[in-house]
Design an enzyme around this catalytic site. Sequence first.
Site, PDB file in Angstrom:
ATOM      1  N   LYS A  68       0.845  -1.203   0.000  1.00  0.00           N
ATOM      2  CA  LYS A  68       0.000   0.000   0.000  1.00  0.00           C
ATOM      3  C   LYS A  68       0.879   1.252   0.000  1.00  0.00           C
ATOM      4  O   LYS A  68       1.940   1.274   0.636  1.00  0.00           O
ATOM      5  CB  LYS A  68      -0.885  -0.069   1.251  1.00  0.00           C
ATOM      6  N   SER A 143      -9.834   1.080   3.027  1.00  0.00           N
ATOM      7  CA  SER A 143      -8.990   1.946   2.239  1.00  0.00           C
ATOM      8  C   SER A 143      -7.924   1.216   1.430  1.00  0.00           C
ATOM      9  O   SER A 143      -7.403   1.768   0.459  1.00  0.00           O
ATOM     10  CB  SER A 143      -8.305   2.973   3.150  1.00  0.00           C
ATOM     11  N   SER A 167     -10.077  -1.673   7.051  1.00  0.00           N
ATOM     12  CA  SER A 167      -9.539  -1.376   5.723  1.00  0.00           C
ATOM     13  C   SER A 167      -8.846  -2.514   4.999  1.00  0.00           C
ATOM     14  O   SER A 167      -8.537  -2.402   3.819  1.00  0.00           O
ATOM     15  CB  SER A 167      -8.544  -0.226   5.814  1.00  0.00           C
TER      16      SER A 167
HETATM   17  N1  GLN Z   1     -13.681   2.818   6.590  1.00  0.00           N
HETATM   18  C1  GLN Z   1     -13.009   3.245   7.761  1.00  0.00           C
HETATM   19  C2  GLN Z   1     -12.775   4.747   7.694  1.00  0.00           C
HETATM   20  O1  GLN Z   1     -13.414   5.360   6.935  1.00  0.00           O
HETATM   21  C3  GLN Z   1     -11.766   2.444   7.953  1.00  0.00           C
HETATM   22  C4  GLN Z   1     -10.532   3.000   7.355  1.00  0.00           C
HETATM   23  C5  GLN Z   1      -9.313   2.166   7.680  1.00  0.00           C
HETATM   24  O2  GLN Z   1      -9.393   1.087   8.271  1.00  0.00           O
HETATM   25  N2  GLN Z   1      -8.129   2.695   7.328  1.00  0.00           N
HETATM   26  O3  GLN Z   1     -11.992   5.338   8.368  1.00  0.00           O
END
Ligand code: GLN
Length: 484
Positions: A68, A143, A167
Amino acid sequence: MDYRHKTIKELKQDLIDEKTTSEELFKEANELAHKYQDEYNSFVTIIDKYKKRAKNDSMINGIPYAIKDNFSTSNILTTASSNILKDYIPVYDATVYKKLKINGGVLVGKTTLDELAMGGTGTTAHTGVVKNPWDKKRLIGGSSAGSASAVSLGIVPFSIGSDTGDSIRKPASFGGIVGFKPTYGRISRYGLFAFASSLDHVGCFTRNVEDAAIVTDILKGHDPLDMTTLKDEDIKYSEHLDDDIKGKKLFYIKEICNIEGYEDENIKKTFKEFYKLVDKLKEEGFIVEEVSFDENLLNAIYPTYMTISCAEATSNNANLTGIQFGPRPKGDSIDEIMFNARTEGFSELIKRRFILGSYILQKENQDKLFLNACRIRRLIVDKMNELFKEYDGLILPASGSFAPTFDASSERLNPKATVLENHMAIANFGGFPSITLPMYYNNNLPVGINLTGKVRDDKTVLNMAKKIEDIVNLKNKVAGDENV
Ligand code: GLN
Protein backbone atom coordinates in the site's frame (compact mmCIF):
# COMPACT_ATOMS: atom_id res chain seq x y z
CA MET A 1 -2.37 -23.79 -13.67
CA ASP A 2 -1.56 -20.21 -14.62
CA TYR A 3 0.46 -17.72 -12.60
CA ARG A 4 -2.62 -15.75 -11.54
CA HIS A 5 -4.06 -18.65 -9.55
CA LYS A 6 -0.92 -19.75 -7.80
CA THR A 7 -0.31 -19.30 -4.11
CA ILE A 8 2.95 -18.28 -2.47
CA LYS A 9 3.60 -21.92 -1.65
CA GLU A 10 3.02 -23.10 -5.21
CA LEU A 11 5.16 -20.36 -6.72
CA LYS A 12 7.89 -21.15 -4.22
CA GLN A 13 7.78 -24.81 -5.31
CA ASP A 14 8.04 -23.75 -8.97
CA LEU A 15 11.14 -21.75 -8.09
CA ILE A 16 12.68 -24.66 -6.20
CA ASP A 17 11.93 -27.01 -9.11
CA GLU A 18 13.44 -24.44 -11.46
CA LYS A 19 10.27 -24.34 -13.54
CA THR A 20 10.53 -20.57 -13.43
CA THR A 21 12.78 -17.83 -12.11
CA SER A 22 12.08 -14.89 -9.88
CA GLU A 23 12.76 -12.59 -12.81
CA GLU A 24 10.17 -14.39 -14.93
CA LEU A 25 7.61 -14.13 -12.13
CA PHE A 26 8.35 -10.44 -11.84
CA LYS A 27 7.89 -10.00 -15.58
CA GLU A 28 4.57 -11.78 -15.45
CA ALA A 29 3.35 -9.65 -12.54
CA ASN A 30 4.60 -6.46 -14.16
CA GLU A 31 2.80 -7.22 -17.41
CA LEU A 32 -0.44 -7.98 -15.59
CA ALA A 33 -0.08 -4.79 -13.51
CA HIS A 34 0.15 -2.72 -16.70
CA LYS A 35 -2.55 -4.68 -18.48
CA TYR A 36 -5.12 -4.02 -15.75
CA GLN A 37 -4.00 -0.55 -14.68
CA ASP A 38 -6.24 1.57 -16.90
CA GLU A 39 -9.29 -0.51 -16.08
CA TYR A 40 -8.86 -1.02 -12.34
CA ASN A 41 -6.26 1.49 -11.09
CA SER A 42 -4.68 -0.81 -8.49
CA PHE A 43 -1.36 1.04 -8.46
CA VAL A 44 0.01 4.50 -7.82
CA THR A 45 3.44 3.30 -8.92
CA ILE A 46 4.34 0.20 -10.91
CA ILE A 47 7.95 -0.92 -10.61
CA ASP A 48 9.34 -1.70 -14.06
CA LYS A 49 12.86 -2.75 -13.32
CA TYR A 50 13.59 -6.14 -11.83
CA LYS A 51 15.94 -5.79 -8.92
CA LYS A 52 18.14 -8.72 -8.06
CA ARG A 53 17.55 -9.85 -4.52
CA ALA A 54 19.58 -11.75 -1.99
CA LYS A 55 18.83 -15.47 -2.19
CA ASN A 56 17.75 -17.27 0.95
CA ASP A 57 15.26 -19.96 1.86
CA SER A 58 12.46 -17.63 2.97
CA MET A 59 9.02 -18.68 1.72
CA ILE A 60 8.65 -15.37 -0.12
CA ASN A 61 12.09 -15.34 -1.69
CA GLY A 62 11.61 -14.44 -5.33
CA ILE A 63 7.84 -14.01 -4.97
CA PRO A 64 6.14 -10.87 -6.37
CA TYR A 65 4.08 -8.70 -4.01
CA ALA A 66 2.57 -5.23 -3.73
CA ILE A 67 2.44 -2.78 -0.82
CA LYS A 68 0.00 0.00 0.00
CA ASP A 69 1.25 3.47 -0.83
CA ASN A 70 1.16 4.59 2.81
CA PHE A 71 4.26 2.58 3.71
CA SER A 72 7.54 4.40 3.54
CA THR A 73 9.78 2.95 0.83
CA SER A 74 13.12 4.71 0.36
CA ASN A 75 13.74 6.09 -3.12
CA ILE A 76 10.26 5.07 -4.26
CA LEU A 77 7.42 7.57 -4.57
CA THR A 78 5.09 7.28 -1.56
CA THR A 79 1.97 9.42 -1.83
CA ALA A 80 -0.62 7.90 0.53
CA SER A 81 -2.84 8.66 -2.48
CA SER A 82 -2.95 12.33 -1.50
CA ASN A 83 -2.13 15.45 -3.48
CA ILE A 84 -0.32 16.82 -0.46
CA LEU A 85 2.31 14.08 -0.88
CA LYS A 86 2.14 13.64 -4.63
CA ASP A 87 5.90 14.01 -5.17
CA TYR A 88 7.16 12.70 -1.82
CA ILE A 89 10.06 10.26 -1.95
CA PRO A 90 10.96 8.89 1.49
CA VAL A 91 14.53 8.47 2.69
CA TYR A 92 13.88 5.46 4.91
CA ASP A 93 12.09 2.10 4.83
CA ALA A 94 9.11 0.99 6.87
CA THR A 95 10.05 -2.05 8.96
CA VAL A 96 7.66 -4.30 7.03
CA TYR A 97 9.15 -3.24 3.72
CA LYS A 98 12.64 -3.82 5.08
CA LYS A 99 11.64 -7.31 6.20
CA LEU A 100 10.09 -8.10 2.83
CA LYS A 101 13.30 -6.96 1.14
CA ILE A 102 15.56 -8.98 3.43
CA ASN A 103 13.42 -12.05 2.79
CA GLY A 104 13.75 -11.53 -0.94
CA GLY A 105 10.17 -10.56 -1.82
CA VAL A 106 9.98 -8.84 -5.21
CA LEU A 107 8.14 -5.52 -5.18
CA VAL A 108 5.77 -5.06 -8.10
CA GLY A 109 4.14 -1.79 -7.07
CA LYS A 110 2.76 0.63 -4.54
CA THR A 111 -1.00 0.33 -4.36
CA THR A 112 -3.79 2.91 -4.43
CA LEU A 113 -5.68 3.74 -1.24
CA ASP A 114 -8.39 6.04 -0.04
CA GLU A 115 -6.56 9.28 0.59
CA LEU A 116 -4.40 8.93 3.74
CA ALA A 117 -6.17 5.60 4.45
CA MET A 118 -9.35 7.37 5.51
CA GLY A 119 -12.52 6.02 3.97
CA GLY A 120 -13.88 2.68 2.93
CA THR A 121 -14.68 3.00 -0.73
CA GLY A 122 -11.43 3.16 -2.70
CA THR A 123 -12.79 6.22 -4.50
CA THR A 124 -10.84 9.10 -2.97
CA ALA A 125 -7.28 8.59 -4.20
CA HIS A 126 -5.67 11.55 -5.96
CA THR A 127 -5.16 9.26 -8.96
CA GLY A 128 -8.79 8.19 -9.24
CA VAL A 129 -11.12 5.38 -8.22
CA VAL A 130 -10.24 1.70 -7.84
CA LYS A 131 -12.70 -0.70 -9.43
CA ASN A 132 -13.86 -4.11 -8.30
CA PRO A 133 -12.31 -6.90 -10.39
CA TRP A 134 -15.53 -8.94 -10.12
CA ASP A 135 -17.63 -6.13 -11.56
CA LYS A 136 -16.27 -2.82 -12.79
CA LYS A 137 -19.46 -0.97 -11.91
CA ARG A 138 -18.75 -1.70 -8.27
CA LEU A 139 -16.16 -0.50 -5.81
CA ILE A 140 -13.66 -2.83 -4.17
CA GLY A 141 -13.83 -1.00 -0.86
CA GLY A 142 -11.05 0.58 1.08
CA SER A 143 -8.99 1.95 2.24
CA SER A 144 -6.54 -0.74 1.05
CA ALA A 145 -8.33 -0.81 -2.31
CA GLY A 146 -5.38 -1.36 -4.65
CA SER A 147 -3.80 -4.02 -2.44
CA ALA A 148 -7.08 -5.95 -2.50
CA SER A 149 -7.68 -5.58 -6.22
CA ALA A 150 -4.09 -6.56 -7.10
CA VAL A 151 -4.53 -9.90 -5.31
CA SER A 152 -8.09 -10.36 -6.52
CA LEU A 153 -6.94 -9.85 -10.11
CA GLY A 154 -4.09 -12.31 -9.63
CA ILE A 155 -1.36 -9.75 -10.31
CA VAL A 156 0.40 -10.75 -7.11
CA PRO A 157 -0.19 -13.65 -4.71
CA PHE A 158 0.02 -11.34 -1.71
CA SER A 159 -0.01 -7.70 -0.78
CA ILE A 160 0.37 -5.54 2.30
CA GLY A 161 -2.29 -3.23 3.68
CA SER A 162 -3.20 -1.28 6.78
CA ASP A 163 -6.39 -1.55 8.81
CA THR A 164 -7.69 1.12 11.20
CA GLY A 165 -11.42 0.32 11.11
CA ASP A 166 -11.67 -2.57 8.62
CA SER A 167 -9.54 -1.38 5.72
CA ILE A 168 -8.08 -4.81 5.02
CA ARG A 169 -11.02 -6.99 6.00
CA LYS A 170 -13.77 -5.13 4.12
CA PRO A 171 -12.05 -4.97 0.70
CA ALA A 172 -11.05 -8.62 1.20
CA SER A 173 -14.76 -9.40 1.48
CA PHE A 174 -15.59 -7.45 -1.68
CA GLY A 175 -12.62 -8.93 -3.52
CA GLY A 176 -13.21 -12.61 -2.71
CA ILE A 177 -9.84 -13.00 -1.01
CA VAL A 178 -8.33 -13.39 2.45
CA GLY A 179 -7.50 -10.30 4.52
CA PHE A 180 -5.80 -10.66 7.89
CA LYS A 181 -4.86 -8.13 10.52
CA PRO A 182 -3.07 -9.76 13.43
CA THR A 183 -3.04 -8.58 17.06
CA TYR A 184 -2.12 -4.93 17.63
CA GLY A 185 1.63 -4.80 17.97
CA ARG A 186 2.25 -8.15 16.28
CA ILE A 187 3.63 -6.37 13.20
CA SER A 188 5.61 -3.14 13.42
CA ARG A 189 3.94 0.09 12.31
CA TYR A 190 7.26 1.90 11.93
CA GLY A 191 7.15 3.64 8.57
CA LEU A 192 3.41 3.25 8.12
CA PHE A 193 1.89 6.72 7.81
CA ALA A 194 -0.04 7.12 11.04
CA PHE A 195 -3.78 7.56 10.65
CA ALA A 196 -5.14 6.76 14.15
CA SER A 197 -2.22 5.25 16.04
CA SER A 198 -4.24 3.45 18.70
CA LEU A 199 -6.28 1.68 16.00
CA ASP A 200 -3.77 1.25 13.14
CA HIS A 201 -2.70 -2.28 12.23
CA VAL A 202 -0.51 -3.74 9.48
CA GLY A 203 -1.75 -6.85 7.73
CA CYS A 204 -1.92 -8.72 4.46
CA PHE A 205 -4.10 -9.89 1.58
CA THR A 206 -3.66 -13.38 0.17
CA ARG A 207 -5.74 -15.93 -1.71
CA ASN A 208 -5.83 -18.45 1.11
CA VAL A 209 -5.34 -18.69 4.86
CA GLU A 210 -2.08 -20.59 4.64
CA ASP A 211 -0.45 -17.77 2.71
CA ALA A 212 -1.73 -15.26 5.28
CA ALA A 213 0.01 -17.30 7.98
CA ILE A 214 3.19 -17.51 5.90
CA VAL A 215 3.32 -13.73 5.39
CA THR A 216 2.52 -13.02 9.05
CA ASP A 217 5.28 -15.41 10.17
CA ILE A 218 7.69 -13.27 8.18
CA LEU A 219 6.42 -9.85 9.23
CA LYS A 220 5.73 -10.37 12.92
CA GLY A 221 8.09 -9.63 15.75
CA HIS A 222 9.35 -7.00 18.14
CA ASP A 223 10.75 -3.86 16.58
CA PRO A 224 12.80 -1.42 18.64
CA LEU A 225 11.51 1.31 16.32
CA ASP A 226 7.89 0.71 17.35
CA MET A 227 7.46 0.66 21.10
CA THR A 228 4.00 -0.89 20.81
CA THR A 229 5.29 -4.09 19.19
CA LEU A 230 4.95 -7.33 21.13
CA LYS A 231 7.75 -9.66 22.10
CA ASP A 232 7.86 -12.47 19.60
CA GLU A 233 6.36 -15.69 20.87
CA ASP A 234 8.46 -17.82 18.58
CA ILE A 235 5.53 -19.73 17.14
CA LYS A 236 5.15 -20.29 13.42
CA TYR A 237 1.47 -19.82 12.68
CA SER A 238 1.82 -21.66 9.38
CA GLU A 239 2.77 -24.80 11.30
CA HIS A 240 -0.43 -24.83 13.35
CA LEU A 241 -3.04 -24.49 10.64
CA ASP A 242 -4.18 -28.07 10.84
CA ASP A 243 -4.32 -28.32 14.63
CA ASP A 244 -7.52 -29.99 15.82
CA ILE A 245 -10.32 -27.45 16.28
CA LYS A 246 -12.68 -29.85 17.97
CA GLY A 247 -14.44 -28.10 20.83
CA LYS A 248 -13.36 -24.60 19.81
CA LYS A 249 -16.13 -22.22 20.77
CA LEU A 250 -17.41 -19.47 18.51
CA PHE A 251 -20.15 -16.92 19.10
CA TYR A 252 -22.14 -14.61 16.90
CA ILE A 253 -24.05 -11.52 17.96
CA LYS A 254 -27.80 -11.98 18.10
CA GLU A 255 -28.65 -8.32 17.57
CA ILE A 256 -26.65 -8.23 14.33
CA CYS A 257 -27.66 -11.63 12.98
CA ASN A 258 -31.38 -11.43 13.61
CA ILE A 259 -32.59 -10.52 10.13
CA GLU A 260 -35.60 -8.50 11.22
CA GLY A 261 -34.91 -4.87 10.48
CA TYR A 262 -32.92 -5.50 7.31
CA GLU A 263 -34.77 -4.49 4.18
CA ASP A 264 -32.30 -5.54 1.54
CA GLU A 265 -32.96 -9.00 0.08
CA ASN A 266 -29.25 -9.53 -0.47
CA ILE A 267 -28.54 -9.02 3.22
CA LYS A 268 -31.17 -11.62 4.02
CA LYS A 269 -29.47 -13.96 1.57
CA THR A 270 -26.13 -13.38 3.30
CA PHE A 271 -27.60 -14.39 6.64
CA LYS A 272 -29.18 -17.47 5.11
CA GLU A 273 -25.71 -18.47 3.93
CA PHE A 274 -24.27 -17.50 7.29
CA TYR A 275 -26.63 -19.81 9.18
CA LYS A 276 -25.89 -22.61 6.70
CA LEU A 277 -22.22 -22.13 7.44
CA VAL A 278 -22.86 -22.13 11.20
CA ASP A 279 -24.57 -25.52 10.85
CA LYS A 280 -21.64 -26.91 8.88
CA LEU A 281 -19.17 -25.57 11.45
CA LYS A 282 -21.06 -27.42 14.16
CA GLU A 283 -20.99 -30.62 12.12
CA GLU A 284 -17.22 -30.26 11.83
CA GLY A 285 -16.64 -29.98 15.56
CA PHE A 286 -16.97 -26.28 16.39
CA ILE A 287 -19.35 -25.18 19.10
CA VAL A 288 -21.22 -22.11 17.86
CA GLU A 289 -23.56 -20.10 20.06
CA GLU A 290 -25.67 -16.98 19.82
CA VAL A 291 -24.80 -14.26 22.30
CA SER A 292 -26.61 -11.06 23.16
CA PHE A 293 -24.66 -7.79 23.06
CA ASP A 294 -25.88 -4.47 24.50
CA GLU A 295 -27.52 -2.65 21.61
CA ASN A 296 -26.40 0.72 22.91
CA LEU A 297 -22.82 -0.45 22.65
CA LEU A 298 -23.37 -1.82 19.15
CA ASN A 299 -24.93 1.44 18.01
CA ALA A 300 -21.98 3.28 19.51
CA ILE A 301 -19.34 1.44 17.42
CA TYR A 302 -19.44 3.78 14.44
CA PRO A 303 -19.61 7.13 16.29
CA THR A 304 -16.93 5.91 18.71
CA TYR A 305 -14.71 4.89 15.83
CA MET A 306 -15.21 8.20 14.05
CA THR A 307 -14.59 10.26 17.18
CA ILE A 308 -11.35 8.53 18.12
CA SER A 309 -10.02 8.10 14.59
CA CYS A 310 -10.73 11.68 13.50
CA ALA A 311 -9.14 13.08 16.66
CA GLU A 312 -6.00 10.97 16.30
CA ALA A 313 -5.83 11.61 12.55
CA THR A 314 -6.01 15.37 13.02
CA SER A 315 -3.10 15.27 15.41
CA ASN A 316 -1.04 12.75 13.43
CA ASN A 317 -1.43 14.59 10.15
CA ALA A 318 -0.56 18.01 11.55
CA ASN A 319 2.88 17.53 10.00
CA LEU A 320 1.47 17.66 6.46
CA THR A 321 2.00 21.36 5.88
CA GLY A 322 3.85 21.59 2.60
CA ILE A 323 6.97 22.48 4.58
CA GLN A 324 8.57 19.13 5.44
CA PHE A 325 6.96 16.87 2.86
CA GLY A 326 5.43 17.06 -0.58
CA PRO A 327 5.00 19.96 -2.97
CA ARG A 328 5.48 23.42 -1.45
CA PRO A 329 2.94 25.94 -2.70
CA LYS A 330 3.54 29.69 -2.99
CA GLY A 331 2.88 32.00 -0.06
CA ASP A 332 4.30 35.12 1.57
CA SER A 333 4.62 33.61 5.01
CA ILE A 334 4.91 30.18 6.58
CA ASP A 335 1.27 30.43 7.63
CA GLU A 336 0.19 31.19 4.09
CA ILE A 337 2.26 28.32 2.66
CA MET A 338 0.71 25.90 5.14
CA PHE A 339 -2.76 27.26 4.48
CA ASN A 340 -2.36 26.85 0.74
CA ALA A 341 -0.77 23.41 1.02
CA ARG A 342 -3.61 22.06 3.12
CA THR A 343 -6.32 23.80 1.13
CA GLU A 344 -5.05 22.47 -2.19
CA GLY A 345 -3.63 19.19 -0.90
CA PHE A 346 -6.58 17.57 0.83
CA SER A 347 -9.89 16.40 -0.60
CA GLU A 348 -13.24 17.29 0.96
CA LEU A 349 -13.45 14.05 2.93
CA ILE A 350 -10.12 14.67 4.62
CA LYS A 351 -10.97 18.28 5.43
CA ARG A 352 -14.27 17.19 6.94
CA ARG A 353 -12.51 14.66 9.17
CA PHE A 354 -9.89 17.19 10.28
CA ILE A 355 -12.59 19.70 11.15
CA LEU A 356 -14.36 17.02 13.19
CA GLY A 357 -11.07 16.02 14.81
CA SER A 358 -10.16 19.61 15.69
CA TYR A 359 -13.57 20.15 17.23
CA ILE A 360 -13.33 16.92 19.24
CA LEU A 361 -9.87 17.86 20.51
CA GLN A 362 -10.76 21.41 21.52
CA LYS A 363 -10.08 21.80 25.21
CA GLU A 364 -13.70 22.44 26.13
CA ASN A 365 -14.93 19.41 24.11
CA GLN A 366 -12.28 16.87 24.98
CA ASP A 367 -13.91 15.31 28.00
CA LYS A 368 -17.41 15.19 26.55
CA LEU A 369 -16.37 13.93 23.13
CA PHE A 370 -12.91 12.40 22.99
CA LEU A 371 -12.64 10.92 26.46
CA ASN A 372 -16.22 9.72 26.35
CA ALA A 373 -15.50 7.85 23.15
CA CYS A 374 -12.45 6.31 24.83
CA ARG A 375 -14.68 5.19 27.72
CA ILE A 376 -17.18 3.58 25.35
CA ARG A 377 -14.34 1.88 23.52
CA ARG A 378 -13.25 0.45 26.86
CA LEU A 379 -16.78 -0.85 27.60
CA ILE A 380 -16.92 -2.61 24.22
CA VAL A 381 -13.47 -4.14 24.68
CA ASP A 382 -14.28 -5.24 28.25
CA LYS A 383 -17.42 -6.97 27.01
CA MET A 384 -15.45 -8.72 24.27
CA ASN A 385 -12.77 -9.84 26.71
CA GLU A 386 -15.44 -11.19 29.02
CA LEU A 387 -16.87 -13.21 26.12
CA PHE A 388 -13.40 -14.36 25.12
CA LYS A 389 -13.05 -16.00 28.53
CA GLU A 390 -15.63 -18.48 27.30
CA TYR A 391 -15.24 -18.33 23.53
CA ASP A 392 -12.31 -18.58 21.12
CA GLY A 393 -13.78 -16.37 18.43
CA LEU A 394 -16.52 -14.09 17.14
CA ILE A 395 -17.91 -14.97 13.74
CA LEU A 396 -20.01 -12.60 11.61
CA PRO A 397 -20.49 -11.72 7.93
CA ALA A 398 -17.77 -9.22 6.95
CA SER A 399 -20.37 -7.20 5.09
CA GLY A 400 -24.11 -7.44 4.66
CA SER A 401 -23.75 -8.13 0.98
CA PHE A 402 -21.44 -7.88 -2.03
CA ALA A 403 -19.72 -4.62 -3.03
CA PRO A 404 -22.06 -1.71 -3.77
CA THR A 405 -22.08 0.14 -7.08
CA PHE A 406 -20.34 3.50 -7.16
CA ASP A 407 -23.68 5.34 -7.14
CA ALA A 408 -25.09 3.35 -4.25
CA SER A 409 -22.02 3.74 -2.05
CA SER A 410 -23.03 7.15 -0.72
CA GLU A 411 -26.53 6.08 0.32
CA ARG A 412 -27.28 6.48 4.01
CA LEU A 413 -27.71 3.19 5.85
CA ASN A 414 -30.38 2.57 8.45
CA PRO A 415 -29.10 2.17 12.05
CA LYS A 416 -29.09 -1.62 11.96
CA ALA A 417 -27.22 -1.81 8.67
CA THR A 418 -24.77 0.78 10.02
CA VAL A 419 -23.85 -1.62 12.81
CA LEU A 420 -23.61 -4.51 10.35
CA GLU A 421 -21.26 -2.55 8.08
CA ASN A 422 -19.02 -1.29 10.88
CA HIS A 423 -18.77 -4.09 13.42
CA MET A 424 -15.27 -5.04 12.34
CA ALA A 425 -13.92 -1.90 14.06
CA ILE A 426 -14.41 -3.84 17.32
CA ALA A 427 -11.21 -5.69 16.46
CA ASN A 428 -9.37 -2.37 16.12
CA PHE A 429 -10.73 -1.13 19.45
CA GLY A 430 -9.33 -4.14 21.26
CA GLY A 431 -6.37 -4.95 19.02
CA PHE A 432 -7.92 -8.39 18.41
CA PRO A 433 -6.60 -10.55 15.56
CA SER A 434 -9.23 -10.62 12.81
CA ILE A 435 -9.49 -12.29 9.44
CA THR A 436 -11.92 -12.17 6.52
CA LEU A 437 -12.20 -15.00 4.02
CA PRO A 438 -14.70 -15.83 1.28
CA MET A 439 -18.08 -17.13 2.50
CA TYR A 440 -20.21 -17.34 -0.65
CA TYR A 441 -20.86 -15.79 -4.04
CA ASN A 442 -24.09 -14.06 -4.87
CA ASN A 443 -24.37 -13.81 -8.68
CA ASN A 444 -20.64 -14.19 -9.03
CA LEU A 445 -19.98 -11.43 -6.49
CA PRO A 446 -18.08 -12.41 -3.34
CA VAL A 447 -19.18 -11.88 0.26
CA GLY A 448 -16.78 -12.63 3.13
CA ILE A 449 -17.00 -14.11 6.58
CA ASN A 450 -15.08 -12.47 9.41
CA LEU A 451 -13.51 -14.20 12.40
CA THR A 452 -12.09 -12.27 15.35
CA GLY A 453 -10.21 -13.84 18.23
CA LYS A 454 -8.47 -13.19 21.50
CA VAL A 455 -5.69 -10.70 21.70
CA ARG A 456 -2.29 -12.39 21.08
CA ASP A 457 -4.00 -15.59 19.97
CA ASP A 458 -3.27 -15.16 16.27
CA LYS A 459 -2.35 -18.82 16.12
CA THR A 460 -5.85 -20.01 17.02
CA VAL A 461 -7.51 -17.46 14.75
CA LEU A 462 -5.51 -18.67 11.76
CA ASN A 463 -6.01 -22.29 12.74
CA MET A 464 -9.80 -21.86 12.98
CA ALA A 465 -9.87 -19.78 9.79
CA LYS A 466 -8.08 -22.55 7.91
CA LYS A 467 -10.72 -25.02 9.05
CA ILE A 468 -13.52 -22.65 8.01
CA GLU A 469 -11.84 -22.19 4.64
CA ASP A 470 -11.75 -25.97 4.15
CA ILE A 471 -15.44 -26.15 4.97
CA VAL A 472 -16.43 -23.26 2.68
CA ASN A 473 -14.13 -24.54 -0.04
CA LEU A 474 -13.77 -21.32 -2.07
CA LYS A 475 -10.06 -20.58 -1.84
CA ASN A 476 -7.63 -19.44 -4.54
CA LYS A 477 -10.20 -17.79 -6.79
CA VAL A 478 -9.24 -14.84 -8.90
CA ALA A 479 -11.65 -12.38 -10.42
CA GLY A 480 -13.22 -13.72 -13.56
CA ASP A 481 -13.37 -17.32 -12.38
CA GLU A 482 -16.72 -18.75 -13.29
CA ASN A 483 -19.19 -20.88 -11.41
CA VAL A 484 -18.39 -19.58 -7.99
N1 GLN B 1 -13.68 2.82 6.59
C1 GLN B 1 -13.01 3.25 7.76
C2 GLN B 1 -12.77 4.75 7.69
O1 GLN B 1 -13.41 5.36 6.94
C3 GLN B 1 -11.77 2.44 7.95
C4 GLN B 1 -10.53 3.00 7.36
C5 GLN B 1 -9.31 2.17 7.68
O2 GLN B 1 -9.39 1.09 8.27
N2 GLN B 1 -8.13 2.70 7.33
O3 GLN B 1 -11.99 5.34 8.37
